[in-house]
Motif scaffolding. Structure first.
Motif, PDB file in Angstrom:
ATOM      1  N   MET A   1       0.854  -1.184   0.000  1.00  0.00           N
ATOM      2  CA  MET A   1       0.000   0.000   0.000  1.00  0.00           C
ATOM      3  C   MET A   1       0.897   1.243   0.000  1.00  0.00           C
ATOM      4  SD  MET A   1      -2.956   1.088   2.706  1.00  0.00           S
ATOM      5  CE  MET A   1      -3.650  -0.532   2.636  1.00  0.00           C
ATOM      6  N   THR A   2       0.562   2.212  -0.806  1.00  0.00           N
ATOM      7  CA  THR A   2       1.387   3.406  -0.882  1.00  0.00           C
ATOM      8  C   THR A   2       1.067   4.345   0.271  1.00  0.00           C
ATOM      9  OG1 THR A   2      -0.189   4.663  -2.199  1.00  0.00           O
ATOM     10  CG2 THR A   2       1.371   3.256  -3.411  1.00  0.00           C
ATOM     11  N   HIS A   3       2.033   5.227   0.542  1.00  0.00           N
ATOM     12  CA  HIS A   3       1.872   6.248   1.582  1.00  0.00           C
ATOM     13  C   HIS A   3       0.618   7.082   1.324  1.00  0.00           C
ATOM     14  CE1 HIS A   3       2.591   9.971   3.748  1.00  0.00           C
ATOM     15  NE2 HIS A   3       2.753  10.603   2.624  1.00  0.00           N
ATOM     16  N   HIS A   4       0.415   7.448   0.054  1.00  0.00           N
ATOM     17  CA  HIS A   4      -0.728   8.295  -0.303  1.00  0.00           C
ATOM     18  C   HIS A   4      -2.055   7.598   0.001  1.00  0.00           C
ATOM     19  CE1 HIS A   4      -2.935  11.497  -2.246  1.00  0.00           C
ATOM     20  NE2 HIS A   4      -3.568  10.603  -2.977  1.00  0.00           N
ATOM     21  N   SER A   5      -2.174   6.318  -0.373  1.00  0.00           N
ATOM     22  CA  SER A   5      -3.440   5.622  -0.137  1.00  0.00           C
ATOM     23  C   SER A   5      -3.671   5.416   1.359  1.00  0.00           C
ATOM     24  CB  SER A   5      -3.497   4.302  -0.897  1.00  0.00           C
ATOM     25  OG  SER A   5      -2.528   3.397  -0.437  1.00  0.00           O
ATOM     26  N   THR A   6      -2.592   5.175   2.126  1.00  0.00           N
ATOM     27  CA  THR A   6      -2.737   5.056   3.576  1.00  0.00           C
ATOM     28  C   THR A   6      -3.218   6.369   4.159  1.00  0.00           C
ATOM     29  OG1 THR A   6      -1.005   3.385   3.669  1.00  0.00           O
ATOM     30  CG2 THR A   6      -1.543   4.512   5.727  1.00  0.00           C
ATOM     31  N   LEU A   7      -2.600   7.483   3.754  1.00  0.00           N
ATOM     32  CA  LEU A   7      -3.021   8.795   4.249  1.00  0.00           C
ATOM     33  C   LEU A   7      -4.484   9.052   3.884  1.00  0.00           C
ATOM     34  CD1 LEU A   7      -2.469  11.514   5.612  1.00  0.00           C
ATOM     35  CD2 LEU A   7      -1.661  12.361   3.388  1.00  0.00           C
ATOM     36  N   GLU A   8      -4.877   8.737   2.669  1.00  0.00           N
ATOM     37  CA  GLU A   8      -6.274   8.940   2.260  1.00  0.00           C
ATOM     38  C   GLU A   8      -7.228   8.114   3.125  1.00  0.00           C
ATOM     39  OE1 GLU A   8      -7.466  11.291   0.247  1.00  0.00           O
ATOM     40  OE2 GLU A   8      -5.373  11.925   0.186  1.00  0.00           O
ATOM     41  N   GLN A   9      -6.849   6.870   3.428  1.00  0.00           N
ATOM     42  CA  GLN A   9      -7.676   6.037   4.305  1.00  0.00           C
ATOM     43  C   GLN A   9      -7.762   6.646   5.703  1.00  0.00           C
ATOM     44  OE1 GLN A   9      -5.777   2.211   4.016  1.00  0.00           O
ATOM     45  NE2 GLN A   9      -7.126   1.530   2.375  1.00  0.00           N
ATOM     46  N   TRP A  10      -6.645   7.114   6.219  1.00  0.00           N
ATOM     47  CA  TRP A  10      -6.624   7.729   7.550  1.00  0.00           C
ATOM     48  C   TRP A  10      -7.521   8.970   7.582  1.00  0.00           C
ATOM     49  CZ3 TRP A  10      -1.046   7.935   9.986  1.00  0.00           C
ATOM     50  CH2 TRP A  10      -0.586   6.631  10.195  1.00  0.00           C
ATOM     51  N   LEU A  11      -7.434   9.794   6.542  1.00  0.00           N
ATOM     52  CA  LEU A  11      -8.231  11.019   6.490  1.00  0.00           C
ATOM     53  C   LEU A  11      -9.724  10.700   6.385  1.00  0.00           C
ATOM     54  CD1 LEU A  11      -5.968  13.203   4.167  1.00  0.00           C
ATOM     55  CD2 LEU A  11      -6.262  13.421   6.665  1.00  0.00           C
ATOM     56  N   ALA A  12     -10.081   9.699   5.579  1.00  0.00           N
ATOM     57  CA  ALA A  12     -11.486   9.304   5.435  1.00  0.00           C
ATOM     58  C   ALA A  12     -12.023   8.774   6.767  1.00  0.00           C
ATOM     59  CB  ALA A  12     -11.633   8.250   4.339  1.00  0.00           C
ATOM     60  N   GLN A  13     -11.246   7.927   7.436  1.00  0.00           N
ATOM     61  CA  GLN A  13     -11.677   7.402   8.737  1.00  0.00           C
ATOM     62  C   GLN A  13     -11.794   8.534   9.757  1.00  0.00           C
ATOM     63  OE1 GLN A  13      -9.039   4.506  10.517  1.00  0.00           O
ATOM     64  NE2 GLN A  13     -10.551   3.875  12.031  1.00  0.00           N
ATOM     65  N   GLU A  14     -10.883   9.493   9.708  1.00  0.00           N
ATOM     66  CA  GLU A  14     -10.931  10.636  10.624  1.00  0.00           C
ATOM     67  C   GLU A  14     -12.207  11.465  10.403  1.00  0.00           C
ATOM     68  OE1 GLU A  14      -7.354  13.263  11.583  1.00  0.00           O
ATOM     69  OE2 GLU A  14      -8.506  14.524  10.212  1.00  0.00           O
ATOM     70  N   ARG A  15     -12.553  11.710   9.135  1.00  0.00           N
ATOM     71  CA  ARG A  15     -13.782  12.475   8.841  1.00  0.00           C
ATOM     72  C   ARG A  15     -15.008  11.773   9.409  1.00  0.00           C
ATOM     73  NH1 ARG A  15     -10.945  13.357   4.023  1.00  0.00           N
ATOM     74  NH2 ARG A  15     -11.958  11.605   2.996  1.00  0.00           N
ATOM     75  N   GLU A  16     -15.103  10.454   9.205  1.00  0.00           N
ATOM     76  CA  GLU A  16     -16.243   9.682   9.734  1.00  0.00           C
ATOM     77  C   GLU A  16     -16.288   9.735  11.259  1.00  0.00           C
ATOM     78  OE1 GLU A  16     -15.834   5.670   8.333  1.00  0.00           O
ATOM     79  OE2 GLU A  16     -15.806   6.293   6.224  1.00  0.00           O
ATOM     80  N   THR A  17     -15.133   9.559  11.885  1.00  0.00           N
ATOM     81  CA  THR A  17     -15.070   9.540  13.351  1.00  0.00           C
ATOM     82  C   THR A  17     -15.437  10.906  13.923  1.00  0.00           C
ATOM     83  OG1 THR A  17     -13.375   7.825  13.284  1.00  0.00           O
ATOM     84  CG2 THR A  17     -13.582   9.074  15.330  1.00  0.00           C
ATOM     85  N   LEU A  18     -14.855  11.980  13.362  1.00  0.00           N
ATOM     86  CA  LEU A  18     -15.162  13.323  13.861  1.00  0.00           C
ATOM     87  C   LEU A  18     -16.638  13.670  13.682  1.00  0.00           C
ATOM     88  CD1 LEU A  18     -11.991  15.307  12.748  1.00  0.00           C
ATOM     89  CD2 LEU A  18     -12.714  14.790  15.095  1.00  0.00           C
ATOM     90  N   ALA A  19     -17.226  13.256  12.562  1.00  0.00           N
ATOM     91  CA  ALA A  19     -18.656  13.520  12.340  1.00  0.00           C
ATOM     92  C   ALA A  19     -19.494  12.823  13.412  1.00  0.00           C
ATOM     93  CB  ALA A  19     -19.071  13.063  10.944  1.00  0.00           C
ATOM     94  N   ARG A  20     -19.136  11.580  13.731  1.00  0.00           N
ATOM     95  CA  ARG A  20     -19.858  10.816  14.755  1.00  0.00           C
ATOM     96  C   ARG A  20     -19.672  11.449  16.134  1.00  0.00           C
ATOM     97  NH1 ARG A  20     -17.822   6.314  13.298  1.00  0.00           N
ATOM     98  NH2 ARG A  20     -16.201   6.183  14.863  1.00  0.00           N
ATOM     99  N   LEU A  21     -18.447  11.832  16.457  1.00  0.00           N
ATOM    100  CA  LEU A  21     -18.181  12.436  17.766  1.00  0.00           C
ATOM    101  C   LEU A  21     -18.855  13.802  17.892  1.00  0.00           C
ATOM    102  CD1 LEU A  21     -14.430  11.492  18.350  1.00  0.00           C
ATOM    103  CD2 LEU A  21     -16.466  10.383  19.288  1.00  0.00           C
ATOM    104  N   ASP A  22     -18.792  14.599  16.822  1.00  0.00           N
ATOM    105  CA  ASP A  22     -19.406  15.929  16.849  1.00  0.00           C
ATOM    106  C   ASP A  22     -20.925  15.855  16.971  1.00  0.00           C
ATOM    107  OD1 ASP A  22     -16.953  17.170  16.708  1.00  0.00           O
ATOM    108  OD2 ASP A  22     -17.043  17.507  14.547  1.00  0.00           O
ATOM    109  N   ALA A  23     -21.531  14.809  16.398  1.00  0.00           N
ATOM    110  CA  ALA A  23     -22.985  14.633  16.486  1.00  0.00           C
ATOM    111  C   ALA A  23     -23.391  14.013  17.821  1.00  0.00           C
ATOM    112  CB  ALA A  23     -23.470  13.745  15.339  1.00  0.00           C
ATOM    113  N   GLY A  24     -22.419  13.515  18.556  1.00  0.00           N
ATOM    114  CA  GLY A  24     -22.702  12.806  19.805  1.00  0.00           C
ATOM    115  C   GLY A  24     -22.597  13.690  21.029  1.00  0.00           C
ATOM    116  N   ALA A  25     -22.057  13.123  22.099  1.00  0.00           N
ATOM    117  CA  ALA A  25     -22.012  13.791  23.397  1.00  0.00           C
ATOM    118  C   ALA A  25     -21.049  14.974  23.426  1.00  0.00           C
ATOM    119  CB  ALA A  25     -21.625  12.784  24.484  1.00  0.00           C
ATOM    120  N   GLY A  26     -20.073  15.012  22.495  1.00  0.00           N
ATOM    121  CA  GLY A  26     -19.111  16.107  22.465  1.00  0.00           C
ATOM    122  C   GLY A  26     -18.042  15.952  23.536  1.00  0.00           C
ATOM    123  N   PRO A  27     -17.214  16.999  23.714  1.00  0.00           N
ATOM    124  CA  PRO A  27     -16.158  16.919  24.717  1.00  0.00           C
ATOM    125  C   PRO A  27     -16.715  17.058  26.130  1.00  0.00           C
ATOM    126  CG  PRO A  27     -16.126  19.057  23.628  1.00  0.00           C
ATOM    127  CD  PRO A  27     -17.190  18.249  22.958  1.00  0.00           C
TER     128      PRO A  27
END
Length: 183
Positions: A1-27
């Motif tokens: 797997m290339t560095h670029h595809s790994t970074l893209e996967q990390w960024l996509a997972q981060e967007r999903e996680t942040l959306a879920r956390l932001d819609a949830g209980a918050g900090p």
């Protein structure tokens, strides 16, 4: 797997996680009644779903919990200009906080209901300088030992290309949480 595809996967997972956390209980901090009867793994899974609040320091230092399972926790951080030391590289305290979070949450997943822990020792080895040119790093913590009174864990901080920036160990004291007042 290339560095670029790994970074893209990390960024996509981060967007999903942040959306879920932001819609949830918050900090914030979970109330005793929210975690009563839950194992540490159940608590960490609820946090990741957005059902329980996440630590406010994650917002302050621009990192997010990404994955948890039994004896394991992964955090992703965005090295930024606000994290630089006077030499222009990311401050060691930022490395340490990200690693400490992964280590502590990995230990947390092993707690039985009514049990807690605190960090007694944190050892961090910084092996390569980090700058904001590295868009994301991940700290993965894994429990080495989880006993009645002590838990130990180790973690690695890596970039999307697999570069190791730091590694760390912790020793945590494990104890019974104070009984909550009964209604």
């Amino acid at each position: 797997m290339t560095h670029h595809s790994t970074l893209e996967q990390w960024l996509a997972q981060e967007r999903e996680t942040l959306a879920r956390l932001d819609a949830g209980a918050g900090p914030g901090v979970a109330r005793p009644e929210q975690i009563a009867g839950l194992t540490g793994l159940q608590q960490m899974q609820a946090l990741l779903r957005g059902d329980l609040p996440f630590a406010t320091i994650a917002r302050t230092l621009d990192f997010v919990i990404m994955e948890v399972d039994d004896g394991r926790a992964v955090f992703q951080g965005t090295p930024g200009m606000a994290h630089l030391n006077p030499m222009g590289t990311v401050h060691g305290g930022w490395f340490a906080t990200l690693l400490d979070s992964a280590l502590g949450c990995a230990v947390h997943t092993r707690m039985e209901p009514g049990r807690g822990y605190t960090t007694a020792e944190l050892g961090v080895n910084l092996v390569k300088a980090l700058t904001p040119r590295v868009q994301r790093v991940r700290a993965e913590g894994r429990v080495v030992h989880s006993g009645r009174q002590l838990a130990t864990a180790e973690a690695r901080l890596v970039g999307p290309d697999g570069t190791l920036y730091a590694h760390a160990t912790t020793t945590c004291l494990v104890f019974d949480l104070p009984a909550q007042s009964r209604a």
